[in-house]
Design an enzyme around this catalytic site. Structure first.
Site, PDB file in Angstrom:
ATOM      1  N   ASP A   8    -119.548 -22.629  44.875  1.00 33.88           N
ATOM      2  CA  ASP A   8    -120.927 -22.777  45.344  1.00 33.88           C
ATOM      3  C   ASP A   8    -120.915 -22.748  46.867  1.00 33.88           C
ATOM      4  O   ASP A   8    -119.894 -23.045  47.497  1.00 33.88           O
ATOM      5  CB  ASP A   8    -121.543 -24.085  44.848  1.00 33.88           C
ATOM      6  N   SER A   9    -122.051 -22.421  47.436  1.00 29.40           N
ATOM      7  CA  SER A   9    -122.155 -22.414  48.893  1.00 29.40           C
ATOM      8  C   SER A   9    -122.098 -23.819  49.468  1.00 29.40           C
ATOM      9  O   SER A   9    -121.898 -23.988  50.668  1.00 29.40           O
ATOM     10  CB  SER A   9    -123.453 -21.728  49.331  1.00 29.40           C
ATOM     11  N   CYS A  71    -123.929 -20.855  41.828  1.00 28.44           N
ATOM     12  CA  CYS A  71    -124.832 -20.739  42.980  1.00 28.44           C
ATOM     13  C   CYS A  71    -125.778 -19.591  42.686  1.00 28.44           C
ATOM     14  O   CYS A  71    -125.332 -18.458  42.439  1.00 28.44           O
ATOM     15  CB  CYS A  71    -124.019 -20.461  44.245  1.00 28.44           C
ATOM     16  N   GLU A 156    -130.268 -32.790  49.986  1.00 24.73           N
ATOM     17  CA  GLU A 156    -129.007 -33.007  50.697  1.00 24.73           C
ATOM     18  C   GLU A 156    -129.083 -34.188  51.660  1.00 24.73           C
ATOM     19  O   GLU A 156    -128.057 -34.761  52.021  1.00 24.73           O
ATOM     20  CB  GLU A 156    -128.584 -31.738  51.434  1.00 24.73           C
ATOM     21  N   CYS A 190    -132.300 -23.218  41.168  1.00 21.67           N
ATOM     22  CA  CYS A 190    -131.431 -23.670  42.250  1.00 21.67           C
ATOM     23  C   CYS A 190    -130.697 -24.896  41.734  1.00 21.67           C
ATOM     24  O   CYS A 190    -131.318 -25.785  41.133  1.00 21.67           O
ATOM     25  CB  CYS A 190    -132.228 -24.011  43.511  1.00 21.67           C
ATOM     26  N   HIS A 192    -129.571 -27.395  43.182  1.00 26.39           N
ATOM     27  CA  HIS A 192    -129.974 -28.659  43.808  1.00 26.39           C
ATOM     28  C   HIS A 192    -131.138 -29.324  43.071  1.00 26.39           C
ATOM     29  O   HIS A 192    -131.289 -30.540  43.093  1.00 26.39           O
ATOM     30  CB  HIS A 192    -130.418 -28.441  45.264  1.00 26.39           C
TER      31      HIS A 192
END
Length: 281
Positions: A8-9, A71, A156, A190, A192
């Site tokens: 993942d990034s 990702c 984040e 996504c 996240h």
């Protein structure tokens, strides 16, 4: 033989990795987050492809025969090029899979109205990957997209319970349903976004199914390994998990637990020197 690679990034792929390791705990895994070069979502196709390919090659060098791009941006902007251009040039048996196809090939099970919403980063929305993949499998489904650029920073920075999070989550959900009030299934495109799920469910209509990718990708991987015994036989089974980041170990360990659901201890991977270092930076 070697572990399964998860790329993942940054941190988001840990929500997918958590589901994979819960469903398939017997395998060994290496997780690599390219936190030093995040975000990927705002970068060009060529840049995302180059960054993703570098990390995939590192995972191959670390013994992985199979790598999962956990990702959406990398899956949207790099996966096809890697599969069609780079993998055929290798003489050894390697493969790379993404997170978009496992979700889109099952979407018909979640919608009755045939109106599906996508909540994603700007990069994933602009790629049109979900629209194209869904229409390839199910031409009768109408797809509506909404880019949510503030959602990743909110997660984040652990601001999921803040007033700002409530404002931006409601704003983008309202914008999505302004496109069609017939939407009855929404994909969180996504990795996240599952951390915002309680807030998302607060503002989304009660009859709408909200689809997180982790569980779907995990079961898709299990099915893949069952169907491809030649690849499954190359995956070691010791139940070991290693975590690597291209950025600060301290920052990664602090935030990664939020996504993975338990404590994480990472090592540093220096992409420039193509080596693994346990030093703290």
């Amino acid at each position: 033989m070697g572990p399964i690679g998860i790329f993942d990034s940054g941190y988001g792929g840990l929500t997918v990795f958590k589901e994979i390791s819960n469903l398939l705990p017997q395998y060994d895994y290496i997780y690599l987050g390219d936190n030093a070069r995040v975000p990927y979502g705002t970068r060009s196709y060529d840049t995302v492809y180059q960054y993703t390919l570098e990390c995939v090659n590192h995972l191959f060098d670390m013994g992985c025969h199979l790598v999962i791009l956990a990702c959406n941006t990398a899956s949207a902007k790099a996966l096809r090029s890697i599969q069609q251009k780079d993998l055929p040039q290798r003489r050894d048996r390697r493969n790379v899979l993404g997170v978009i196809r496992p979700t889109t090939e099952l979407i018909d099970r979640f919608t009755t109205s045939k109106h599906v919403g996508i909540l994603a980063t700007s990069g994933t929305v602009n790629s049109q990957s979900y629209v194209l993949e869904i229409l390839k499998f199910f031409p009768a489904i109408s797809v509506y997209q909404e880019a949510c650029p503030m959602w990743v920073p909110l997660v984040e920075n652990n601001e999921m319970a803040s007033a700002g999070a409530r404002y931006f989550v409601k704003q983008h959900i309202d914008r999505l349903f302004q496109q069609s009030n017939a939407i009855d299934a929404v994909i969180l495109a996504c990795t996240h976004y599952p951390l915002l799920l309680p807030l998302i469910k607060e503002f989304i209509p009660k009859h709408v199914q909200v689809i997180s990718q982790g569980n779907i990708v995990a079961h898709s991987l299990a099915d893949y390994l069952t169907r491809h015994r030649e690849m499954e036989s190359l995956c070691t089974k010791g139940g070991n998990k290693q975590f690597f980041t291209t950025e600060s170990i301290e920052n990664f360990n602090e935030k990664a637990g939020l996504f993975y659901g338990s404590k994480v201890e990472a090592q540093h991977l220096d992409l420039m020197n193509k080596g693994v270092s346990c030093r703290k930076i």
